[in-house]
Design an enzyme around this catalytic site. Structure first.
Site, PDB file in Angstrom:
ATOM      1  CG  ASP A  15      -0.391   0.187   2.493  1.00 45.62           C
ATOM      2  OD1 ASP A  15       0.891  -0.296   2.484  1.00 45.62           O
ATOM      3  OD2 ASP A  15      -1.102   0.056   3.502  1.00 45.62           O
ATOM      4  CG  ASN A  83     -11.568   2.007  29.419  1.00 45.69           C
ATOM      5  OD1 ASN A  83     -10.792   2.864  29.581  1.00 45.69           O
ATOM      6  ND2 ASN A  83     -12.247   1.280  30.217  1.00 45.69           N
ATOM      7  CG  ASP A  91      -3.917  -1.961   6.666  1.00 42.70           C
ATOM      8  OD1 ASP A  91      -4.205  -1.682   7.722  1.00 42.70           O
ATOM      9  OD2 ASP A  91      -3.082  -1.851   5.897  1.00 42.70           O
ATOM     10  CG  HIS A 113       3.023  -8.752   7.344  1.00 43.35           C
ATOM     11  ND1 HIS A 113       3.347  -7.613   6.418  1.00 43.35           N
ATOM     12  CD2 HIS A 113       2.830  -7.832   8.209  1.00 43.35           C
ATOM     13  CE1 HIS A 113       3.171  -6.461   6.744  1.00 43.35           C
ATOM     14  NE2 HIS A 113       2.708  -6.655   8.058  1.00 43.35           N
ATOM     15  CB  ALA A 158      -9.267 -10.231  29.977  1.00 40.64           C
ATOM     16  CB  THR A 163      -6.859 -17.302  15.521  1.00 39.44           C
ATOM     17  OG1 THR A 163      -7.332 -18.516  16.134  1.00 39.44           O
ATOM     18  CG2 THR A 163      -5.721 -16.789  16.239  1.00 39.44           C
ATOM     19  CE  LYS A 164      -8.930 -21.961  13.021  1.00 45.07           C
ATOM     20  NZ  LYS A 164      -8.683 -23.355  13.108  1.00 45.07           N
ATOM     21  NE  ARG A 178      -9.306 -24.565  20.668  1.00 41.57           N
ATOM     22  CZ  ARG A 178      -7.979 -24.658  20.756  1.00 41.57           C
ATOM     23  NH1 ARG A 178      -7.315 -24.613  21.846  1.00 41.57           N
ATOM     24  NH2 ARG A 178      -7.402 -24.979  19.681  1.00 41.57           N
TER      25      ARG A 178
END
Length: 193
Positions: A15, A83, A91, A113, A158, A163-164, A178
């Site tokens: 970019d 907060n 992006d 990346h 917390a 990731t999914k 999870r």
């Protein structure tokens, strides 16, 4: 295919062209202005926030500091609260629903990346949109990775690294995050008067 067309698709891009550096600079300048306000300057903060984001609903509040890659790629619904130290690597598009609460030190990142070092050293990256549906609560220190959707009403504990995608109406925690359990009537009864 242009950089803009690639930014929400997961395809590799750089970019450093097509005016995107100027867009990033605008967002960072607005975030700087917002972060330098005094707590008594509520009117100034309310003036800056709608210009910082692609869209902003009513009754929204963000405690400074806030950090953005663009800001303009983020769309926030009504009654949003974030907060301190809210970071948006937007992006690709970040969509945040109504009544979302964000605890301190939360990062939402649409960019990543390549793992392969030969590709990574070229400076290319990829981005995938992130969606936070209505009534979600993100706990302190949550990190949300590219392409994730958090389902409506869910709570992310917390320190979780998401990731999914997480379904609606659950409590999810951990690294990687999870589903721990469904939200249930006991949760409501715990605070009933």
């Amino acid at each position: 295919m242009s950089v803009r067309e690639r930014m929400n698709t997961g395809r590799l891009y750089t970019d450093h062209c097509e005016g995107l550096p100027e867009e990033r600079r605008t967002g960072k300048e607005l975030a700087y202005d917002y972060n330098m306000t005094r707590s008594s300057e509520e009117a100034r903060r309310r003036d800056i926030l709608p210009r910082l984001f692609g869209s902003l609903g009513k009754d929204c509040w963000i405690e400074p500091p806030v950090r953005v890659a663009y800001g303009s790629h983020t769309h926030i619904g009504n009654h949003f609260y974030a907060n301190f130290n809210f970071t948006l690597v937007d992006d690709a598009t970040v969509t945040i629903g109504d009544n979302v609460m964000v605890a301190p030190n939360v990062t939402i990142s649409t960019a990543g990346h390549p793992i392969d070092p030969a590709i990574r050293i070229t400076g290319q990256q990829f981005s995938l949109p992130v969606i936070i549906e209505d009534n979600v609560w993100l706990g302190t220190g949550v990190i949300i990775n590219p392409g994730v959707t958090i389902g409506r009403n869910s709570v992310i504990g917390a320190g979780s690294v998401v990731t999914k995608s997480i379904p609606a109406d659950v409590v999810a925690v951990g690294v990687p995050c999870r589903v721990l359990r469904a939200i249930n009537e006991e949760d409501r009864a715990a605070f009933a008067q």
